[in-house]
Design a protein around this motif. Structure first.
Motif, PDB file in Angstrom:
ATOM      1  N   GLU A  13       0.802  -1.224   0.000  1.00 17.76           N
ATOM      2  CA  GLU A  13       0.000   0.000   0.000  1.00 17.76           C
ATOM      3  C   GLU A  13       0.836   1.275   0.000  1.00 17.76           C
ATOM      4  OE1 GLU A  13      -3.000   0.005   3.034  1.00 17.76           O
ATOM      5  OE2 GLU A  13      -4.008  -1.746   2.208  1.00 17.76           O
ATOM      6  N   VAL A  14       1.987   1.241   0.658  1.00 14.58           N
ATOM      7  CA  VAL A  14       2.811   2.454   0.789  1.00 14.58           C
ATOM      8  C   VAL A  14       4.111   2.326   0.007  1.00 14.58           C
ATOM      9  CG1 VAL A  14       4.057   3.938   2.417  1.00 14.58           C
ATOM     10  CG2 VAL A  14       1.832   2.981   3.061  1.00 14.58           C
ATOM     11  N   GLY A  15       4.762   1.170   0.098  1.00 16.09           N
ATOM     12  CA  GLY A  15       6.064   0.977  -0.531  1.00 16.09           C
ATOM     13  C   GLY A  15       7.176   1.210   0.472  1.00 16.09           C
ATOM     14  N   TYR A  16       8.400   1.234  -0.021  1.00 14.61           N
ATOM     15  CA  TYR A  16       9.547   1.496   0.839  1.00 14.61           C
ATOM     16  C   TYR A  16       9.546   2.959   1.244  1.00 14.61           C
ATOM     17  CZ  TYR A  16      12.019  -2.905   0.853  1.00 14.61           C
ATOM     18  OH  TYR A  16      12.389  -4.205   1.099  1.00 14.61           O
ATOM     19  N   ALA A  17       9.612   3.205   2.537  1.00 10.12           N
ATOM     20  CA  ALA A  17       9.650   4.570   3.065  1.00 10.12           C
ATOM     21  C   ALA A  17      10.735   4.703   4.125  1.00 10.12           C
ATOM     22  CB  ALA A  17       8.288   4.950   3.649  1.00 10.12           C
ATOM     23  N   ASP A  18      11.612   3.714   4.204  1.00  7.56           N
ATOM     24  CA  ASP A  18      12.700   3.714   5.168  1.00  7.56           C
ATOM     25  C   ASP A  18      13.838   2.900   4.565  1.00  7.56           C
ATOM     26  OD1 ASP A  18      14.120   4.108   7.496  1.00  7.56           O
ATOM     27  OD2 ASP A  18      12.954   2.713   8.707  1.00  7.56           O
ATOM     28  N   ALA A  19      15.058   3.262   4.910  1.00  9.30           N
ATOM     29  CA  ALA A  19      16.223   2.549   4.387  1.00  9.30           C
ATOM     30  C   ALA A  19      16.621   1.410   5.314  1.00  9.30           C
ATOM     31  CB  ALA A  19      17.391   3.518   4.222  1.00  9.30           C
ATOM     32  N   LEU A  20      17.140   0.360   4.727  1.00 13.77           N
ATOM     33  CA  LEU A  20      17.726  -0.728   5.494  1.00 13.77           C
ATOM     34  C   LEU A  20      19.106  -0.262   5.942  1.00 13.77           C
ATOM     35  CD1 LEU A  20      15.649  -1.953   3.366  1.00 13.77           C
ATOM     36  CD2 LEU A  20      16.853  -4.083   3.725  1.00 13.77           C
ATOM     37  N   LEU A  21      19.563  -0.746   7.084  1.00 17.99           N
ATOM     38  CA  LEU A  21      20.880  -0.386   7.586  1.00 17.99           C
ATOM     39  C   LEU A  21      21.850  -1.527   7.321  1.00 17.99           C
ATOM     40  CD1 LEU A  21      19.986   1.223  11.046  1.00 17.99           C
ATOM     41  CD2 LEU A  21      20.233   2.332   8.817  1.00 17.99           C
ATOM     42  N   VAL A  22      22.981  -1.194   6.696  1.00 18.17           N
ATOM     43  CA  VAL A  22      23.986  -2.196   6.367  1.00 18.17           C
ATOM     44  C   VAL A  22      25.369  -1.654   6.698  1.00 18.17           C
ATOM     45  CG1 VAL A  22      22.573  -3.141   4.483  1.00 18.17           C
ATOM     46  CG2 VAL A  22      24.311  -1.417   3.972  1.00 18.17           C
TER      47      VAL A  22
ATOM     48  N   LEU B 178      27.707  -6.270   1.443  1.00 18.33           N
ATOM     49  CA  LEU B 178      26.927  -5.498   2.413  1.00 18.33           C
ATOM     50  C   LEU B 178      26.192  -6.447   3.349  1.00 18.33           C
ATOM     51  CD1 LEU B 178      25.442  -2.773   0.028  1.00 18.33           C
ATOM     52  CD2 LEU B 178      27.461  -2.604   1.496  1.00 18.33           C
ATOM     53  N   GLN B 179      26.387  -6.244   4.655  1.00 15.29           N
ATOM     54  CA  GLN B 179      25.763  -7.088   5.680  1.00 15.29           C
ATOM     55  C   GLN B 179      24.683  -6.283   6.397  1.00 15.29           C
ATOM     56  OE1 GLN B 179      27.821  -7.965   9.451  1.00 15.29           O
ATOM     57  NE2 GLN B 179      27.584 -10.129   8.870  1.00 15.29           N
ATOM     58  N   LEU B 180      23.510  -6.868   6.528  1.00 17.10           N
ATOM     59  CA  LEU B 180      22.388  -6.215   7.191  1.00 17.10           C
ATOM     60  C   LEU B 180      22.636  -6.022   8.680  1.00 17.10           C
ATOM     61  CD1 LEU B 180      19.470  -8.076   5.450  1.00 17.10           C
ATOM     62  CD2 LEU B 180      19.686  -5.596   5.570  1.00 17.10           C
ATOM     63  N   ILE B 181      22.190  -4.882   9.178  1.00 23.23           N
ATOM     64  CA  ILE B 181      22.113  -4.629  10.613  1.00 23.23           C
ATOM     65  C   ILE B 181      20.642  -4.494  10.985  1.00 23.23           C
ATOM     66  CG2 ILE B 181      22.671  -3.009  12.466  1.00 23.23           C
ATOM     67  CD1 ILE B 181      25.212  -2.306  10.847  1.00 23.23           C
ATOM     68  N   ASP B 182      19.871  -3.821  10.134  1.00 23.95           N
ATOM     69  CA  ASP B 182      18.437  -3.653  10.363  1.00 23.95           C
ATOM     70  C   ASP B 182      17.732  -3.723   9.020  1.00 23.95           C
ATOM     71  OD1 ASP B 182      16.152  -2.958  12.137  1.00 23.95           O
ATOM     72  OD2 ASP B 182      16.069  -1.194  10.847  1.00 23.95           O
ATOM     73  N   GLY B 183      16.642  -4.512   8.954  1.00 22.90           N
ATOM     74  CA  GLY B 183      15.864  -4.610   7.728  1.00 22.90           C
ATOM     75  C   GLY B 183      15.835  -6.013   7.150  1.00 22.90           C
ATOM     76  N   HIS B 184      16.154  -7.008   7.974  1.00 20.20           N
ATOM     77  CA  HIS B 184      16.177  -8.389   7.487  1.00 20.20           C
ATOM     78  C   HIS B 184      14.838  -8.809   6.872  1.00 20.20           C
ATOM     79  CE1 HIS B 184      19.704  -8.411  10.108  1.00 20.20           C
ATOM     80  NE2 HIS B 184      20.112  -9.485   9.452  1.00 20.20           N
ATOM     81  N   LEU B 185      13.729  -8.515   7.565  1.00 20.70           N
ATOM     82  CA  LEU B 185      12.423  -8.949   7.059  1.00 20.70           C
ATOM     83  C   LEU B 185      12.058  -8.218   5.771  1.00 20.70           C
ATOM     84  CD1 LEU B 185       9.914 -10.683   7.296  1.00 20.70           C
ATOM     85  CD2 LEU B 185       8.945  -8.980   8.842  1.00 20.70           C
ATOM     86  N   ARG B 186      12.366  -6.935   5.693  1.00 27.38           N
ATOM     87  CA  ARG B 186      12.085  -6.204   4.446  1.00 27.38           C
ATOM     88  C   ARG B 186      12.873  -6.804   3.291  1.00 27.38           C
ATOM     89  NH1 ARG B 186      13.462  -0.452   6.437  1.00 27.38           N
ATOM     90  NH2 ARG B 186      14.373  -1.659   8.128  1.00 27.38           N
ATOM     91  N   ALA B 187      14.141  -7.135   3.521  1.00 25.27           N
ATOM     92  CA  ALA B 187      14.957  -7.735   2.466  1.00 25.27           C
ATOM     93  C   ALA B 187      14.401  -9.105   2.067  1.00 25.27           C
ATOM     94  CB  ALA B 187      16.408  -7.859   2.927  1.00 25.27           C
ATOM     95  N   GLU B 188      13.980  -9.910   3.052  1.00 25.45           N
ATOM     96  CA  GLU B 188      13.400 -11.229   2.764  1.00 25.45           C
ATOM     97  C   GLU B 188      12.083 -11.116   1.998  1.00 25.45           C
ATOM     98  OE1 GLU B 188      12.843 -13.431   6.379  1.00 25.45           O
ATOM     99  OE2 GLU B 188      14.929 -13.105   7.013  1.00 25.45           O
ATOM    100  N   THR B 189      11.313 -10.074   2.317  1.00 29.44           N
ATOM    101  CA  THR B 189       9.985  -9.907   1.725  1.00 29.44           C
ATOM    102  C   THR B 189      10.058  -9.482   0.263  1.00 29.44           C
ATOM    103  OG1 THR B 189       9.094  -9.329   3.889  1.00 29.44           O
ATOM    104  CG2 THR B 189       7.774  -8.682   1.994  1.00 29.44           C
TER     105      THR B 189
ATOM    106  N   HIS C 217      13.861  -9.713  -4.811  1.00 26.26           N
ATOM    107  CA  HIS C 217      14.259  -9.389  -6.181  1.00 26.26           C
ATOM    108  C   HIS C 217      14.077  -7.912  -6.505  1.00 26.26           C
ATOM    109  CE1 HIS C 217      14.753 -13.629  -6.743  1.00 26.26           C
ATOM    110  NE2 HIS C 217      13.517 -13.837  -6.337  1.00 26.26           N
ATOM    111  N   GLN C 218      13.893  -7.112  -5.484  1.00 30.08           N
ATOM    112  CA  GLN C 218      13.665  -5.683  -5.676  1.00 30.08           C
ATOM    113  C   GLN C 218      14.906  -4.895  -5.270  1.00 30.08           C
ATOM    114  OE1 GLN C 218       9.883  -4.303  -4.379  1.00 30.08           O
ATOM    115  NE2 GLN C 218      10.584  -2.213  -4.077  1.00 30.08           N
ATOM    116  N   SER C 219      15.089  -3.760  -5.913  1.00 35.97           N
ATOM    117  CA  SER C 219      16.124  -2.823  -5.507  1.00 35.97           C
ATOM    118  C   SER C 219      15.593  -2.070  -4.287  1.00 35.97           C
ATOM    119  CB  SER C 219      16.408  -1.849  -6.657  1.00 35.97           C
ATOM    120  OG  SER C 219      17.369  -0.904  -6.270  1.00 35.97           O
ATOM    121  N   VAL C 220      16.395  -2.064  -3.209  1.00 41.02           N
ATOM    122  CA  VAL C 220      15.947  -1.468  -1.953  1.00 41.02           C
ATOM    123  C   VAL C 220      16.910  -0.370  -1.515  1.00 41.02           C
ATOM    124  CG1 VAL C 220      14.743  -3.566  -1.204  1.00 41.02           C
ATOM    125  CG2 VAL C 220      17.126  -3.217  -0.554  1.00 41.02           C
TER     126      VAL C 220
END
Length: 180
Positions: A42-51, A59-70, A73-76
């Protein structure tokens, strides 16, 4: 107090190129996944993942694991942080718990919730669960629970909870699902 800016870059990268943090202690249940999928649709990405960038350039995730899993195949959007191992661990351990310490102004939240429209059932249910009406209903229901002999079982995730519930119900046990 001098506060360092640890953000060294902003990039858009494929989510499936991000390495999960092996120390990530957050476990995401199906309810949370469904709500996130609804918000993203409904909204889309509105926050950045932290790596953080590792020595090999990955690049290793620190915050945003679920967004990346969800959205694998998308550019985030990612914020690349300049952190060593100990600092990354400290951020991983404190970011979500620190946010959870905030108190709620229920009046302001109710006013905000009254203005939100969503067609996603998971998002609707979640937003309702945050309203004072739901909190009041829960308080009333909690007060009406008669004294019984009960067992509280802690499950690893929603799927295990459902399996145990179904097994006990099939045995004729009077049970219900509760998330605390």
């Amino acid at each position: 107090m001098q506060i360092r800016d640890r953000i060294k870059d902003f990039r858009r990268v494929s989510a499936n190129s991000l390495l999960p943090n092996p120390k990530n202690w957050r476990v995401h249940n199906n309810r949370q996944r469904n709500i996130l999928q609804g918000i993203l649709s409904e909204v889309g990405y509105a926050d950045a993942l932290l790596v953080r960038e590792l020595s090999d350039g990955s690049l290793q995730l620190i915050d945003g694991h679920l967004r990346a899993e969800t959205t694998p195949h998308q550019s985030v959007p990612v914020l690349v942080l300049d952190l060593d191992d100990a600092e990354a661990d400290k951020l991983l351990a404190t970011l979500d718990p620190l946010a959870a310490l905030a108190d709620t102004d229920q009046t302001l939240l109710d006013e905000l919730l009254a203005q939100i429209d969503t067609e996603n059932a998971a998002v609707q249910e979640f937003l309702h669960s945050q309203s004072s009406d739901c909190v009041a209903d829960f308080d009333k229901a909690e007060l009406q629970i008669p004294e019984l002999y009960q067992i509280l079982i802690t499950c690893q995730d929603e799927d295990e909870q459902r399996a145990i519930f179904e097994r006990l119900a099939a045995e004729g046990r009077n049970c219900r699902l509760v998330n605390l």
